[in-house]
Structures are given as structure tokens and as C-alpha cells.
Design an enzyme around this catalytic site. Structure first.
Site, PDB file in Angstrom:
ATOM      1  N   SER A 329       5.866 -10.341   2.140  1.00 57.11           N
ATOM      2  CA  SER A 329       6.151  -8.911   2.233  1.00 57.11           C
ATOM      3  C   SER A 329       7.608  -8.703   1.432  1.00 57.11           C
ATOM      4  CB  SER A 329       6.589  -8.395   3.718  1.00 57.11           C
ATOM      5  OG  SER A 329       5.149  -8.246   4.125  1.00 57.11           O
ATOM      6  N   ASP A 353      -2.215   5.100   6.242  1.00 56.38           N
ATOM      7  CA  ASP A 353      -2.284   3.753   6.691  1.00 56.38           C
ATOM      8  C   ASP A 353      -3.140   3.659   8.077  1.00 56.38           C
ATOM      9  OD1 ASP A 353      -2.107   0.917   7.345  1.00 56.38           O
ATOM     10  OD2 ASP A 353       0.192   1.044   7.171  1.00 56.38           O
TER      11      ASP A 353
END
Length: 716
Positions: A329, A353
Site C-alpha cells: 500500500s 468502496d
């Protein structure tokens, strides 16, 4: 009459023989005279030179190797002299018997014999090879008294390299070793001047800065013209040119910071690179585990080499330079920057999301800690949304991702001033065709392979050096430099310092308002995101991003907890950061292999690096112990001043002050003090005076890389 006739005949024959003899004598003298003329007149100059060379020997004088110091002048590599016992095999009739006899005079251990045999296999018989190094004065005296017993054996004074801090910074400093046959063959292709400069030199840089700056460190070889007797003994010195010592390397590295980071890693594997974004100077260049370069100075023994080379943790692998890892990430801020710069997505675009993303019949997941909901770019970075960046990668495509991020330094060498760097992988369709050139069936790029690239998985593989360089570029809004380990080179003869400037590269055309979006989001990570607890109470603002990258790909139907039992298959812990937020002076990238969440292992180390550089604080012993176990967030205990903590092998100021009190009390009582006084500078004992560090029994294999599978279940 007959008698008279016979007499005349005998007389004639005698005269004939006499003339023949005279002619032969004259002919012989003529030959001698001709030879004399040839030698004395025609060949005079040539033979005179040969005779002079038999009488005069030119002996090379090897220069002192240059020192290596950190940015504050702490010596990292120096020299010391010691006696060696050397044998010239071609001059010894029975080598084994001679070594056995020598063992009765000086100590010759089995490891010395093994090293000598190895050197014999690598060198020529007429070369002088050491059977023992670092002889004591008593051993020198014993051998000298019995030297007549050992033809072809002699005592020589040699310079040895010393690395006072042992394992600290070993990967960046490197080490020197005896020149092998392959290196001698390579030297044959050098310029004649360079070859002449290495006559008499037996050691050369093998790794790290010792290798990369060999020409600067070596110096200029001197010589002595010595008149010798028929027996080869020196009679008198005819001419002399002293050697010129090698130059001193002044590094940009802060060795105290380096030592702190290495201590925080302790027995864990990983790497950390810290860079000054303003000029590209490298402040810390850590690879763990490390090794003791002193083991290599006079030839490493077979047991130590086997321990290092066969260790599963690979201590000889420079992970900062050669270890490649999926960035996880920590890649997301760069993906966001690429989206803004290419116009593919604005910062205000909101993506829903739902924690899963479906593409091509496959579902890509999110970490268990993530929360569903609508997310714009800033929130996607702060909360480390996988779905946001899955969709972004799909929109951009692999080639656009490559073209936007390659200028940051991903997938290419940074050209740092040390040899051995690898380029890593920033995939593209062209890259895959080249990589699978021998397997046409695998050359096609599939759209599903793009999805996991968005969260730093898939084919993505970079070094910590590349990632730190990219963070540095992002933190300054596009300003780029080639990273440099050497700051200055000091000419020790002229006492002149030559600044080694980092090459400024053309800046990236990034829009300031777009850069500010990313910087603000990375700041949000430290105050409301995944590293909030780590940076709580910090006396400065910073930007960062945690990352948790898969070490191995998950098979179909396999869950992460199924492989978690195998420590080497667990996720890597990563963190990238810069500080202070307003005008960054340090940017870094860190990884702790197989340590899990980025916020639990890598981020706490980064916090302590920033505290050191920006606040002048050194963690408490309690905090260091807990950080080594991955059990800290914000620092605990009372931090110390940097100058209160000694380097390995040194004494602290408190200890030095206490010693000064002892010395004063002893002086007052008329007793000589044996401890150093407070005024005496902390001294690092040389390897000759202290035992070598034990060889680590753990060693690194090649750094784990992600498989091109989907990144299901990846954590931030």
C-alpha cells in the site's frame, strides 16, 4: 743421407704443426677479441643495464589506504600495521615439513594451513604468501632467532584494514580482500600507468564503497631503488619516492543513526534507506542482518564463510541495494499522483468502496480492518482503500501506470555511487514480452493482471533505495537527485576537500496543487490514519504511508491464516515517510520482512529515525527493546540525548566522566589510574586488540517477491 732426409721431413712436419697451432691460437684470440669488442662496444649499453638491474632492485612501497568517515568525522575504516609470516613456495624444498617446523616456533592453527593452501591455489608459486598474520612481538623474536633454518620464509610488515565499528554499516562500507586471479587478469587490461600503480598491492576493495571508490582510496605507490649484494641482501638505498596515501572519503551517512536503526531491527530481516530530499544525500543505508567485515581482511576462514554463505537469512545480501519487494500500500500515493498528473481521475472523484472489487470473474478483497463507504482520493489514501486503487489501476492500464511512475525512479537504477544495484520491476506490456521472450504463450498482458498493480502487488518489485528516492521526489514536488553516499573526498596531502555533489536531474512537471493533495493525504495517515498511534505526540508534522505486502501469492481458496504458521511466508511490513511536512529534510522507505502490518514494525522504526534527525532524541533502552519485538507505537520511556549514547566499542560520556573522577581520586592518593580520563576521547579498539564479532548464524535468501496473482486479503 737417408738420416738427413728424415730429419728434414720431420722438421718440415714440425713447422707445419707449429704454424697450424699458431694459426689456431691466433684464430682463438681473434674470436675472443671479436667477442670482447661485441660485448664491450656493440652490446655495452644493453649489458650495462642488465648488470645494473642485477645489482639494483626497485621495490614498490604500497601506500596507506584512505580512511572512510561518516558526516561527523567518525572513522569507519582505518589501517594498522602488523607483522606477517610469509612463505615463497618456489624457494621451499619441502613445504609441509617447513610448515610443521614453523609450527614449533610460532602458533600455526589448522585454519591458517587451510587459508595458505587456498592462497596457493589462487596465486603463483613464486609469490610470497602469508601462513600467519598479526604476529606478536614475542613470535617475531622467536622466528628471527631461528630464521637460518627456514629458507624461503620471512617476516614482513603489512598494513591491515580495520573496521572499528564491526558490523555497523558493513553493507555500505564493504571490505577489502586479497587480489584473486580473476582480478589480476582484469588488471592486465588496465592502462600501463594504473598497472604500475598496483605493483606490490595485494589487497583491493571487494564490496561496497571499498570497491566503488577503490581508485580514490588506494593512493599512489612509491618505490625504493636498493643496491643489493650477490646474495640478494640490501646494501644501500640509492633512490626513494615516498608513496602518496589514499584520499579520505567523507560520507553523507550519520553512523549514529545507522547504528540506531540496525539496533532497532536487531535479529529481524529488512532494509531502510533515508535520504535528504534537498540534495540526494543518503543519511542511513541499512540492510539487516549484517556481517563483520573484519573477518575478510586477512582472508576469511572456511567455517566462517560457510556460516555466512549458507545462512538462510543471507547476511551477505545488501537488501537496501539488491533486495526487491512488492511495495504494497505504500504504492498508493504514487498511483494517486499518476492519476492526477495524467488526468485520469481528479482528487474529488468519489468511489463507493464495498470492500470487494470484481473483474474478469475474480473478486479482489480488502483488509479486515477497512471500512466500507464512499471515498475520495484523500480518504482512500488515509484509510488505505484497496477498492479505490483496484478501480484506478483498471482505468489507467499497465502502460500508463508505467509511463507515469517510471520518472519517479521505479523499475530503474538510481545510479547511486556504489556498485551492485538492481533495477527492480515496474511492469509494462513491453517488459512482459521481454521477460517471457522464451515463452511466447506467457507474453500477452491480461487485463486482470493490472488490478493488483494498483495496490503495489503483482509484478511490482522495487528496492528500498528506489522507493526512498521516489518518496524524496514526491515530497519536494518533483525535484530529483541521484542519491549519493559520499559527500566529500579529502586529499590528505594537499589538505583539500572536493565536494561530491549529487547530480540534479530535470524536475518532474508536477502541479503544486496536485502534489499538495497527496502530501496532505499522507499527513492525514499520521494523524487520523493507519500510523496515528505511532506518531502521536511527535514534535513535528510528517507525511507517511503504511504498507503490508504479500511475501507469497495465495493459491485459489487459500486464506492468509493458512500460511501464517510459516514465518517466512508472512506479509512484509513497510512504511514510507517524509518530514517535516512543510519543508522536508528527510525522506525514507523501510521494510521489515515477514513482520505483518506496516504500522506495527516498519512505522515505529521510521518514527524513531525522525525523532533522531529532527529532535536530537535517542530512544530509551526500554523503548528499543520493545521496538525490536514490534511491540511499540509512540516512544516509551525517557528519550536520551544522542551524545549520551556511545557507538559500539566506545564508552559513553557518563562512563568517561566517571573514569575521570576515578583518575582524579587516584592522582590525589598517589595511585596511577588505569581508566581513561573524562578529557580523553572515546577510543575504539582495533581488531588486533579485541576479538572479532561472532558470525551470525542467520543469513538472507533472495528477497521474497510477489506472484502475479490477485491481491486478495492484502492489508494496509
Amino acid at each position: 743421407m737417408t738420416v738427413l732426409k728424415n730429419v728434414k721431413q720431420e722438421l718440415g712436419r714440425f713447422r707445419l704443426r707449429l704454424l697450424a697451432a699458431a694459426a689456431f691460437v691466433l684464430f682463438s684470440f681473434g674470436l675472443l677479441l671479436a667477442r670482447l669488442v661485441f660485448l664491450q662496444v656493440i652490446q655495452h649499453e644493453s649489458l650495462s643495464d642488465r648488470a645494473e638491474s642485477n645489482r639494483i632492485t626497485v621495490v614498490p612501497i604500497v601506500p596507506n589506504r584512505g580512511l572512510i568517515k561518516d558526516r561527523n568525522g567518525i572513522v569507519l575504516a582505518s589501517n594498522y600495521s602488523a607483522y606477517t609470516l610469509e612463505i615463497t613456495p618456489s624457494k621451499v624444498p619441502d613445504l609441509e615439513a617447513t610448515i610443521d617446523a614453523l609450527a614449533q616456533v610460532v602458533e600455526v592453527q589448522p585454519r591458517d594451513r587451510r587459508r595458505f593452501k587456498r592462497l596457493m591455489s589462487e596465486n603463483k608459486n613464486f609469490e610470497s604468501l602469508p601462513i600467519r598474520t598479526k604476529l606478536s612481538e614475542a613470535e617475531v623474536a622467536r622466528f628471527t632467532a631461528q630464521r637460518f633454518r627456514f629458507p624461503g620464509v620471512e617476516i614482513k610488515a603489512r598494513l591491515f584494514r580495520s573496521y572499528p565499528l564491526g558490523e555497523v554499516g558493513s553493507h555500505l562500507i564493504g571490505y577489502i580482500g586479497r587480489i584473486n586471479q580473476a582480478e589480476k587478469k582484469a588488471m592486465d587490461e588496465w592502462e600501463e600507468e594504473d598497472i604500475a600503480n598496483y605493483r606490490g598491492t595485494e589487497y583491493i576493495g571487494k564490496l561496497g564503497l571499498e570497491q566503488s571508490y577503490e581508485r580514490e582510496l588506494h593512493g599512489i605507490t612509491g618505490f625504493e631503488q636498493v643496491e643489493t649484494s650477490a646474495g640478494g641482501r640490501a646494501v644501500r638505498r640509492l633512490a626513494h619516492r615516498p608513496p602518496t596515501p589514499g584520499n579520505t572519503l567523507m560520507l553523507s551517512i550519520d553512523i549514529r543513526l545507522q547504528a540506531l536503526v540496525e539496533e532497532l531491527y536487531k535479529d529481524r530481516r529488512g532494509a531502510l534507506v533515508a535520504i535528504d530530499p534537498r540534495n540526494g544525500e543518503v543519511l542511513a543505508f541499512v540492510s539487516k542482518p549484517t556481517f563483520d567485515p573484519n573477518l575478510f581482511v586477512d582472508g576469511i576462514d572456511a567455517d566462517s564463510w560457510r556460516d555466512l554463505n549458507e545462512d538462510l537469512d543471507k547476511p551477505l545480501l545488501n537488501r537496501a541495494l539488491r533486495g526487491t519487494y512488492p511495495p504494497g500500500s505504500t504504492f498508493k500515493p504514487f498511483m494517486a499522483m499518476a492519476a492526477l498528473n495524467s488526468g485520469k481521475r481528479s482528487a474529488s472523484t468519489v468511489i463507493m468502496d464495498n470492500l470487494t472489487y470484481s473483474f474478469g470473474g475474480r473478486t479482489f478483497g480488502s483488509p479486515e480492518s477497512d471500512r466500507p463507504g464512499p471515498k475520495d482520493m484523500r480518504l482512500a489514501i488515509v484509510s488505505s482503500s484497496n477498492v479505490y486503487f483496484y478501480s484506478l489501476a483498471n482505468e489507467m492500464g499497465v502502460d500508463l501506470i508505467h509511463d507515469e511512475l517510471e520518472p519517479f525512479g521505479f523499475g530503474r537504477k538510481t545510479e547511486i555511487d556504489v556498485q551492485g544495484e538492481v533495477s527492480g520491476v515496474l511492469p509494462s506490456q513491453a517488459w512482459k514480452r521481454r521477460y517471457f521472450a522464451r515463452s511466447p504463450a506467457n507474453q500477452k498482458w491480461f487485463a486482470g493482471e493490472t488490478i493488483s498493480l494498483g495496490i503495489g502487488q503483482g509484478y511490482n518489485n522495487f528496492t528500498m533505495l528506489q522507493i526512498a528516492t521516489a518518496v524524496s521526489t514526491l515530497s519536494t514536488g518533483g525535484q530529483r537527485f541521484k542519491p549519493r553516499l559520499v559527500r566529500e573526498i579529502e586529499d590528505v596531502v594537499r589538505h583539500e576537500q572536493r565536494r561530491i555533489a549529487s547530480d540534479a536531474l530535470p524536475p518532474l512537471p508536477l502541479k503544486p496543487e496536485q502534489v499538495e493533495v497527496i502530501r496532505n493525504a499522507m499527513y492525514g495517515v499520521t494523524v487520523e490514519g493507519t500510523s496515528t498511534e505511532v506518531f502521536r505526540g511527535a514534535g513535528y508534522k510528517s507525511g507517511g504511508k503504511t504498507g503490508t505486502a504479500q511475501a507469497v501469492g495465495l493459491k485459489a481458496g487459500e486464506r492468509y491464516k493458512d500460511i501464517k504458521a510459516d514465518e517466512r511466508k508472512r506479509d512484509h511490513s513497510l512504511y514510507v515517510a517524509f518530514a517535516p511536512l512543510e519543508a522536508p529534510t528527510i525522506a525514507l522507505a523501510a521494510i521489515v520482512e515477514n513482520a505483518g502490518f506496516g504500522s506495527t514494525s516498519a512505522a515505529p522504526i521510521a518514527r524513531r529515525v525522525f525523532d533522531f534527525m529532527l529532535m536530537g532524541q535517542y530512544p530509551s533502552e526500554e523503548d528499543i527493546a520493545l521496538t525490536q519485538q514490534g511491540k511499540t507505537k509512540a516512544p516509551v520511556g525517557q528519550p536520551r540525548r544522542i551524545d549520551q549514547v556511545p557507538l559500539p566499542g566506545q564508552v559513553s560520556q557518563a562512563e568517561a566522566a566517571a573514569s575521570g573522577v576515578v583518575a582524579a581520586a587516584s592522582a590525589a592518593s598517589g595511585v596511577a589510574a588505569t581508566a581513561p580520563t573524562a578529557a580523553s576521547a572515546p577510543r575504539i579498539p582495533s581488531p588486533a586488540a579485541r576479538p572479532s564479532s561472532a558470525v551470525s548464524t542467520s543469513r538472507p535468501a533472495s528477497a521474497p517477491r510477489a506472484l502475479p496473482a490477485g491481491a486478495s486479503g492484502v492489508r494496509p
